[in-house]
Design a protein around this motif. Structure first.
Motif, short mmCIF file in Angstrom:
data_model
loop_
_atom_site.label_atom_id
_atom_site.label_comp_id
_atom_site.label_asym_id
_atom_site.label_seq_id
_atom_site.Cartn_x
_atom_site.Cartn_y
_atom_site.Cartn_z
N GLU A 283 27.91 62.17 51.57
CA GLU A 283 28.97 62.06 52.59
C GLU A 283 28.60 62.86 53.85
O GLU A 283 28.73 62.37 54.97
CB GLU A 283 30.30 62.56 52.03
N THR A 284 28.12 64.10 53.63
CA THR A 284 27.76 64.93 54.79
C THR A 284 26.57 64.33 55.53
O THR A 284 26.52 64.36 56.78
CB THR A 284 27.41 66.36 54.32
N GLN A 285 25.60 63.76 54.79
CA GLN A 285 24.45 63.14 55.44
C GLN A 285 24.88 61.97 56.32
O GLN A 285 24.34 61.74 57.41
CB GLN A 285 23.44 62.67 54.38
N GLY A 286 25.88 61.20 55.84
CA GLY A 286 26.40 60.11 56.65
C GLY A 286 27.01 60.61 57.95
O GLY A 286 26.82 60.02 59.03
N ARG A 287 27.76 61.70 57.88
CA ARG A 287 28.35 62.29 59.09
C ARG A 287 27.26 62.80 60.03
O ARG A 287 27.36 62.66 61.25
CB ARG A 287 29.29 63.43 58.71
N ILE A 288 26.19 63.38 59.44
CA ILE A 288 25.09 63.87 60.27
C ILE A 288 24.41 62.72 61.01
O ILE A 288 24.15 62.79 62.22
CB ILE A 288 24.08 64.65 59.41
#
Length: 516
Positions: A283-288
């Protein structure tokens, strides 16, 4: 007490180029004592205040604030002055210089103090103080952006000048200056602002200038706190280390702030840090990935905006549009001052040269006006003396004396009164220097024409009568002063009411005379 948009609260003493400022009391009860204290002084719309250099008088009111005012022109109309800053703080740069001179003198030191005008900044925005220890640049407004990387000069910020958090953290502290009114003067206070600390204020007597720069008691405490050794380790609960996902979320939040504030360098650095994070969840990688893609497009837009700003600045310099150059120059310094190319440096250099030319032309125009005013003042004195001698018969060659009178009258210009003008014409005819019909009005015993003195309408009707009426010219209601009705719609108050407001009152008085 209602406000007065025409008010001039500051002046200088003695002459137009004086550096001795003065603040007028706002209340009528204080103005009486002020007038007695300065009954032998003259007040001027000072050149260093951005004024016109004309003499001022004091205006006492009980229904509004008291203020300085220009003397009306020879035709009774208000004097036109282009001075912009008129409030209580408009002479703060003069008070800062006066306080700094006294401060260094008390310490047995000397300092060079100047009102700098880089890039066409208005006089009064900056005060440069150069001492044997360190240079200080006082920014009283936001006209010039502070330079923090010059080791020889330390910025001191006025109350309206912002400073970003990164600068506070990197420098540990910055200094501020404020001026408080005390009677008809202003007192300088120095403040020290640090990150996550309230600003502490001190009088000049508590401050020093050293090799490190301006120092206050607060600086000593801040430096001591940064220099203190770390505390000894004691066993305790282990400190919770933020996870890589939490770090990513914090950096993404900072990246959003950098984009919203237009900080290109900070955004570039944050993108590099975010891209270097490893082992974040899906999820965090998608936001990044989304944030980096958005920032990439934003960076491209900033490049285009930068190119457009410099192109517009170059065109404004070519068109000699000073107002547009000043506006774009501020935008360029605020948004695109980093990593300039040779072409961009050349554009900025041309803009700076334009400001220097404008400033030089302004100074020359002011100097020429001061010289002309002084010549006119001297000439009108000589006109009065020559007329006095002529009227007493104290002359040897009438023609030469009248020719001299005419030359001085031309230099004096509109300072020659109507009565003096009539006398000059009469003496020109007597000396054979004027052709045409004889004066229609009879002559006085001294050979000058009698004047049919007729007061202007505002001298014939008291304020308590016309203030009860509305004005058909500028359409203000009763109880309000007339405003300038020149089609600009600026609504500035007039020194005198319109004749259209006064004439009906005089007509009514004239109509009542037969009945009496």
């Amino acid at each position: 007490m209602r406000g007065d948009r025409r008010q001039i609260q500051t002046a200088v003493l003695g002459s137009a180029d004086s550096e001795e400022p003065l603040l007028l009391p706002l209340e009528a009860i204080e103005l009486g004592a002020f007038r007695r204290r300065h009954q032998l002084d003259t007040f001027w719309c000072g050149l260093l205040l951005g004024g016109c250099g004309a003499q001022l008088t004091t205006k006492l009111y009980t229904d509004r604030v008291c203020h300085f005012a220009h003397h009306p022109g020879p035709d009774g109309q208000p004097h036109m002055c282009g001075r912009r800053a008129r409030g209580i703080s408009s002479a703060d740069h003069l008070y800062v210089k006066s306080a700094a001179v006294a401060w260094f003198r008390d310490r047995g030191e000397e300092a060079d103090i100047a009102f700098a005008q880089p890039d066409g900044a208005p006089v009064g925005s900056l005060v440069d103080i150069t001492s044997r220890h360190r240079g200080l640049r006082v920014h009283l407004d936001q006209a010039v952006e502070p330079v923090w990387d010059d080791d020889g000069i330390e910025p001191v910020l006025g109350m309206s000048v912002p400073v970003d958090r990164d600068t506070l953290i990197r420098r540990w502290y910055v200094h501020r200056i404020r001026l408080d009114s005390e009677g008809t003067a202003r007192r300088v206070q120095i403040g020290t602002e640090a990150f996550a600390r309230p600003t502490e204020w001190f009088g000049l007597e508590e401050c020093e200038v050293t090799e490190r720069g301006l120092t206050t008691p607060a600086v000593q405490r801040i430096v001591a706190s940064h220099s203190a050794p770390p505390p000894r380790w004691t066993p305790g609960r282990p400190k919770k280390v933020p996870t890589v996902n939490a770090q990513a979320r914090a950096l993404l939040s900072q990246l959003d702030d950098a984009r919203s504030l237009g900080f290109v360098i900070a955004a570039r650095r944050l993108c590099s840090e975010i891209a270097g994070l490893a082992e974040v969840d899906r999820e965090t990688q998608g936001r990044i990935d989304a944030a980096l893609e958005t920032t990439k497009g934003w960076m491209e837009d900033q490049v285009e905006l930068r190119r457009s700003l410099y192109a517009q600045l170059d065109q404004a310099v070519i068109a000699q549009d000073t107002q547009q150059v000043r506006k774009l120059f501020a935008h360029v310094n605020a948004k695109a001052a980093h990593d300039r190319t040779e072409d961009e440096d050349a554009i900025v250099s041309r803009a700076a040269d334009h400001f220097a030319d404008v400033s030089r032309a302004t100074q020359e125009r002011i100097a020429a006006k001061v010289a002309a005013d002084r010549a006119a003042a001297d000439a009108i004195t000589r006109v009065a003396n020559i007329l006095k001698n002529l009227n007493r018969g104290d002359y040897r060659n009438l023609r030469d004396q009248v020719e001299t009178l005419i030359r001085y009258a031309e230099v004096a210009g509109d300072r020659v009164t109507v009565h003096q003008g009539r006398q000059i014409e009469a003496w020109k005819q007597r000396a054979g220097l004027s052709s045409g019909e004889e004066p229609k009005e009879p002559l006085d015993d001294d050979g000058t024409q009698q004047l049919n003195h007729k007061k202007p309408l505002f001298r014939q009707v008291a304020r308590r009568y016309w203030i009860k009426r509305s004005c058909p010219r500028c359409l203000v209601g009763n109880g309000k002063d007339c405003v300038i009705a020149d089609g600009t719609g600026n609504g500035e108050l007039r020194y005198v009411p319109h004749d259209e407001r006064l004439q009906p009152i005089l007509d009514q008085r004239k109509a009542r005379l037969p009945r009496r």
